[in-house]
Design a protein around this motif. Structure first.
Motif, PDB file in Angstrom:
ATOM      1  N   VAL A   1       1.458  -1.462   0.112  1.00  0.00           N
ATOM      2  CA  VAL A   1       0.228   0.157   0.328  1.00  0.00           C
ATOM      3  C   VAL A   1       1.213   1.075  -0.106  1.00  0.00           C
ATOM      4  CG1 VAL A   1      -1.710  -1.158   0.967  1.00  0.00           C
ATOM      5  CG2 VAL A   1      -0.288   0.630   2.709  1.00  0.00           C
ATOM      6  N   ILE A   2       0.260   2.096  -0.302  1.00  0.00           N
ATOM      7  CA  ILE A   2       0.959   3.651  -0.997  1.00  0.00           C
ATOM      8  C   ILE A   2       0.417   4.380  -0.045  1.00  0.00           C
ATOM      9  CG2 ILE A   2       2.578   5.306  -2.555  1.00  0.00           C
ATOM     10  CD1 ILE A   2       2.567   3.409  -4.624  1.00  0.00           C
ATOM     11  N   VAL A   3       1.105   4.770   0.914  1.00  0.00           N
ATOM     12  CA  VAL A   3      -0.413   6.128   1.871  1.00  0.00           C
ATOM     13  C   VAL A   3       0.481   7.267   1.257  1.00  0.00           C
ATOM     14  CG1 VAL A   3      -0.946   6.900   4.158  1.00  0.00           C
ATOM     15  CG2 VAL A   3       0.048   4.538   3.405  1.00  0.00           C
ATOM     16  N   GLY A   4      -0.532   8.684   0.758  1.00  0.00           N
ATOM     17  CA  GLY A   4       0.113   9.607   0.667  1.00  0.00           C
ATOM     18  C   GLY A   4       0.115  10.035  -1.304  1.00  0.00           C
ATOM     19  N   ILE A   5      -0.847  10.417  -1.896  1.00  0.00           N
ATOM     20  CA  ILE A   5      -0.838  10.108  -3.114  1.00  0.00           C
ATOM     21  C   ILE A   5      -0.638  11.939  -3.843  1.00  0.00           C
ATOM     22  CG2 ILE A   5      -1.878   9.259  -5.372  1.00  0.00           C
ATOM     23  CD1 ILE A   5      -1.107   7.073  -2.727  1.00  0.00           C
ATOM     24  N   GLY A   6       0.377  12.382  -3.145  1.00  0.00           N
ATOM     25  CA  GLY A   6       0.685  13.605  -3.968  1.00  0.00           C
ATOM     26  C   GLY A   6       1.872  13.233  -4.718  1.00  0.00           C
ATOM     27  N   ASN A   7       2.664  14.370  -5.802  1.00  0.00           N
ATOM     28  CA  ASN A   7       3.381  14.155  -6.816  1.00  0.00           C
ATOM     29  C   ASN A   7       4.272  13.034  -6.311  1.00  0.00           C
ATOM     30  OD1 ASN A   7       2.699  16.836  -8.007  1.00  0.00           O
ATOM     31  ND2 ASN A   7       3.901  18.214  -6.728  1.00  0.00           N
ATOM     32  N   LEU A   8       4.918  12.515  -5.464  1.00  0.00           N
ATOM     33  CA  LEU A   8       5.230  11.990  -5.397  1.00  0.00           C
ATOM     34  C   LEU A   8       5.104  10.047  -4.977  1.00  0.00           C
ATOM     35  CD1 LEU A   8       8.466  10.609  -4.804  1.00  0.00           C
ATOM     36  CD2 LEU A   8       8.245  11.004  -2.261  1.00  0.00           C
TER      37      LEU A   8
ATOM     38  N   PHE B   1       7.567  -2.032  -9.691  1.00  0.00           N
ATOM     39  CA  PHE B   1       7.139  -3.013  -9.008  1.00  0.00           C
ATOM     40  C   PHE B   1       6.596  -4.445  -9.890  1.00  0.00           C
ATOM     41  CE2 PHE B   1       6.168   1.324  -6.771  1.00  0.00           C
ATOM     42  CZ  PHE B   1       6.624   1.364  -5.060  1.00  0.00           C
ATOM     43  N   ALA B   2       5.601  -4.189 -10.466  1.00  0.00           N
ATOM     44  CA  ALA B   2       4.840  -5.700 -11.051  1.00  0.00           C
ATOM     45  C   ALA B   2       5.694  -6.195 -10.962  1.00  0.00           C
ATOM     46  CB  ALA B   2       3.576  -5.453 -11.749  1.00  0.00           C
ATOM     47  N   SER B   3       7.090  -6.183 -11.909  1.00  0.00           N
ATOM     48  CA  SER B   3       8.031  -6.774 -12.825  1.00  0.00           C
ATOM     49  C   SER B   3       8.781  -7.677 -11.841  1.00  0.00           C
ATOM     50  CB  SER B   3       8.998  -5.914 -13.887  1.00  0.00           C
ATOM     51  OG  SER B   3       9.850  -4.949 -12.627  1.00  0.00           O
ATOM     52  N   ARG B   4       9.043  -6.837 -10.510  1.00  0.00           N
ATOM     53  CA  ARG B   4      10.034  -7.588  -9.126  1.00  0.00           C
ATOM     54  C   ARG B   4       9.128  -7.931  -8.381  1.00  0.00           C
ATOM     55  NH1 ARG B   4      12.267  -3.694 -12.075  1.00  0.00           N
ATOM     56  NH2 ARG B   4      14.039  -3.206 -11.720  1.00  0.00           N
ATOM     57  N   GLY B   5       7.919  -8.252  -8.050  1.00  0.00           N
ATOM     58  CA  GLY B   5       7.437  -9.254  -7.297  1.00  0.00           C
ATOM     59  C   GLY B   5       6.369  -8.064  -6.315  1.00  0.00           C
ATOM     60  N   PHE B   6       5.821  -6.879  -7.339  1.00  0.00           N
ATOM     61  CA  PHE B   6       4.894  -6.123  -5.564  1.00  0.00           C
ATOM     62  C   PHE B   6       3.958  -5.567  -6.524  1.00  0.00           C
ATOM     63  CE2 PHE B   6       9.948  -5.697  -4.625  1.00  0.00           C
ATOM     64  CZ  PHE B   6       9.851  -6.220  -3.487  1.00  0.00           C
ATOM     65  N   ARG B   7       3.188  -5.992  -6.505  1.00  0.00           N
ATOM     66  CA  ARG B   7       2.343  -5.600  -6.746  1.00  0.00           C
ATOM     67  C   ARG B   7       0.775  -4.482  -5.627  1.00  0.00           C
ATOM     68  NH1 ARG B   7      -3.512  -7.216  -5.115  1.00  0.00           N
ATOM     69  NH2 ARG B   7      -2.805  -8.870  -3.410  1.00  0.00           N
ATOM     70  N   VAL B   8       0.437  -3.244  -6.286  1.00  0.00           N
ATOM     71  CA  VAL B   8       0.049  -2.442  -5.469  1.00  0.00           C
ATOM     72  C   VAL B   8      -1.577  -2.633  -5.206  1.00  0.00           C
ATOM     73  CG1 VAL B   8      -0.558   0.279  -5.329  1.00  0.00           C
ATOM     74  CG2 VAL B   8       1.898  -0.215  -6.511  1.00  0.00           C
ATOM     75  N   ALA B   9      -1.529  -3.153  -4.157  1.00  0.00           N
ATOM     76  CA  ALA B   9      -2.829  -3.242  -3.703  1.00  0.00           C
ATOM     77  C   ALA B   9      -3.736  -1.814  -3.218  1.00  0.00           C
ATOM     78  CB  ALA B   9      -2.812  -4.433  -2.192  1.00  0.00           C
TER      79      ALA B   9
ATOM     80  N   ASP C   1      -7.974  -6.613   4.551  1.00  0.00           N
ATOM     81  CA  ASP C   1      -8.754  -7.146   3.285  1.00  0.00           C
ATOM     82  C   ASP C   1      -7.732  -7.621   2.372  1.00  0.00           C
ATOM     83  OD1 ASP C   1     -10.630  -7.004   4.553  1.00  0.00           O
ATOM     84  OD2 ASP C   1     -11.639  -5.236   3.078  1.00  0.00           O
ATOM     85  N   ASN C   2      -6.381  -7.293   1.886  1.00  0.00           N
ATOM     86  CA  ASN C   2      -5.131  -7.687   1.195  1.00  0.00           C
ATOM     87  C   ASN C   2      -4.221  -8.025   1.541  1.00  0.00           C
ATOM     88  OD1 ASN C   2      -5.959  -5.608  -1.459  1.00  0.00           O
ATOM     89  ND2 ASN C   2      -6.713  -4.247  -0.043  1.00  0.00           N
ATOM     90  N   GLY C   3      -3.794  -8.208   3.057  1.00  0.00           N
ATOM     91  CA  GLY C   3      -3.423  -9.060   3.148  1.00  0.00           C
ATOM     92  C   GLY C   3      -2.015  -8.440   3.541  1.00  0.00           C
ATOM     93  N   VAL C   4      -1.868  -6.431   3.553  1.00  0.00           N
ATOM     94  CA  VAL C   4      -0.458  -6.056   3.029  1.00  0.00           C
ATOM     95  C   VAL C   4       0.708  -6.138   4.598  1.00  0.00           C
ATOM     96  CG1 VAL C   4      -0.270  -4.027   3.158  1.00  0.00           C
ATOM     97  CG2 VAL C   4      -1.468  -4.500   1.573  1.00  0.00           C
ATOM     98  N   SER C   5       1.641  -6.647   3.925  1.00  0.00           N
ATOM     99  CA  SER C   5       2.826  -6.252   5.117  1.00  0.00           C
ATOM    100  C   SER C   5       3.893  -5.623   4.400  1.00  0.00           C
ATOM    101  CB  SER C   5       3.530  -8.036   4.956  1.00  0.00           C
ATOM    102  OG  SER C   5       4.070  -8.151   3.889  1.00  0.00           O
ATOM    103  N   ILE C   6       3.536  -5.180   4.002  1.00  0.00           N
ATOM    104  CA  ILE C   6       4.929  -4.206   2.821  1.00  0.00           C
ATOM    105  C   ILE C   6       3.994  -2.552   2.892  1.00  0.00           C
ATOM    106  CG2 ILE C   6       6.604  -3.367   1.580  1.00  0.00           C
ATOM    107  CD1 ILE C   6       6.624  -6.037   1.126  1.00  0.00           C
ATOM    108  N   GLY C   7       4.188  -1.938   3.897  1.00  0.00           N
ATOM    109  CA  GLY C   7       4.088  -0.362   2.932  1.00  0.00           C
ATOM    110  C   GLY C   7       4.583   1.047   3.080  1.00  0.00           C
TER     111      GLY C   7
END
Length: 256
Positions: free
Chosen positions: A97-104, A114-122, A153-159
């Motif tokens: 999950v990405i928290v803070g959706i400003g420019n960065l 992300f996707a090509s390296r095994g990470f899915r932005v949930a 709900d998404n079983g997120v362990s990386i923020g």
């Protein structure tokens, strides 16, 4: 599909040093480039040069993986890609999950690596009610009030935190309380986390300041012929800097 909540990479339990872990992504990037060119094997010298390390360090790092290569042949590229990917936990799906959706935050959401390296932005999360429902990189932004539910709900362990500095610690606390155990922090502040939670900090302003230091040093060496820096004494430099603006001294750090 595995979510990453119950499985942790084997690197720590097998005693792989943190410095070696930090270099594994460099090796994987170099190996992936070789694989895309259908190169079957690579010597330690060639791979070390591609990764920007010395070959002795590379061989030592690979010994922790149980991979020593074959004398006169080198390392099998595809096998090493698999080995390193497995050690880094990249053979499974990691919801983020990405928290803070400003420019960065928006730029991170649009990052295709992300996707090509095994990470899915949930999920994308922001505290601004006006952002709710707005699609960024094809993903609708959700309000921060839903953070705990989204993580569960998404079983997120990386923020990923890309908020302003003032909000980062509160966001971090909420992520940890919801079950997140690894955080990538882009906010220009140091986060306090309990034992068992890993934090990696990315501070672009600090990296730029380090580069500025090197540029200043190179300019000084060129101006003095490589001798002792001929910069002004500290008191004179301080007096000069105080005239840079109406508010006194220039800021010590760049704004986020």
């Amino acid at each position: 599909m595995a979510t990453g909540r119950t499985h942790r990479p084997a690197t720590r339990s097998r005693g792989i040093p943190e410095a070696t872990v930090a270099r594994l992504p460099l090796y994987l990037r170099a190996l992936t480039a070789l694989s895309e060119r259908s190169v079957p094997t690579v010597s330690s010298e060639e791979l070390a040069a591609a990764a920007g390390v010395n070959s002795a360090k590379l061989r030592k790092d690979f010994s922790y993986l149980g991979s020593y290569g074959t004398r006169g042949v080198g390392y099998d590229v595809e096998y090493l890609v698999y080995q390193i990917s497995r050690e880094l936990g990249l053979t499974q799906d990691w919801p983020v999950v990405i928290v803070g959706i400003g420019n960065l935050g928006a730029a991170l959401a649009n990052y295709g690596g992300f996707a090509s390296r095994g990470f899915r932005v949930a999920a994308l999360i922001d505290a601004d009610p006006a952002m709710a429902g707005t699609p960024v990189a094809g993903i609708p932004v959700q309000h921060a009030d839903e953070l705990e539910k989204i993580v569960g709900d998404n079983g997120v362990s990386i923020g990923v935190i890309s908020t302003p500095a003032g909000a980062a610690q509160q966001v971090c606390d909420r992520l940890v309380a919801a079950g997140v155990t690894s955080i990538l922090n882009f906010a220009p502040t140091v986060l306090s986390v309990p034992d068992g939670v890993d934090v990696r900090k990315v501070d672009l302003s600090i990296e730029l300041q380090i580069l500025a230091f090197h540029e200043q040093r190179k300019a000084g060496e060129e101006g003095s012929g490589g001798g002792i820096d001929q910069a002004a004494p500290p008191m004179r430099a301080a007096a000069s800097s105080s005239r840079k603006g109406p508010d006194g001294d220039m800021p010590a750090v760049m704004p986020a």
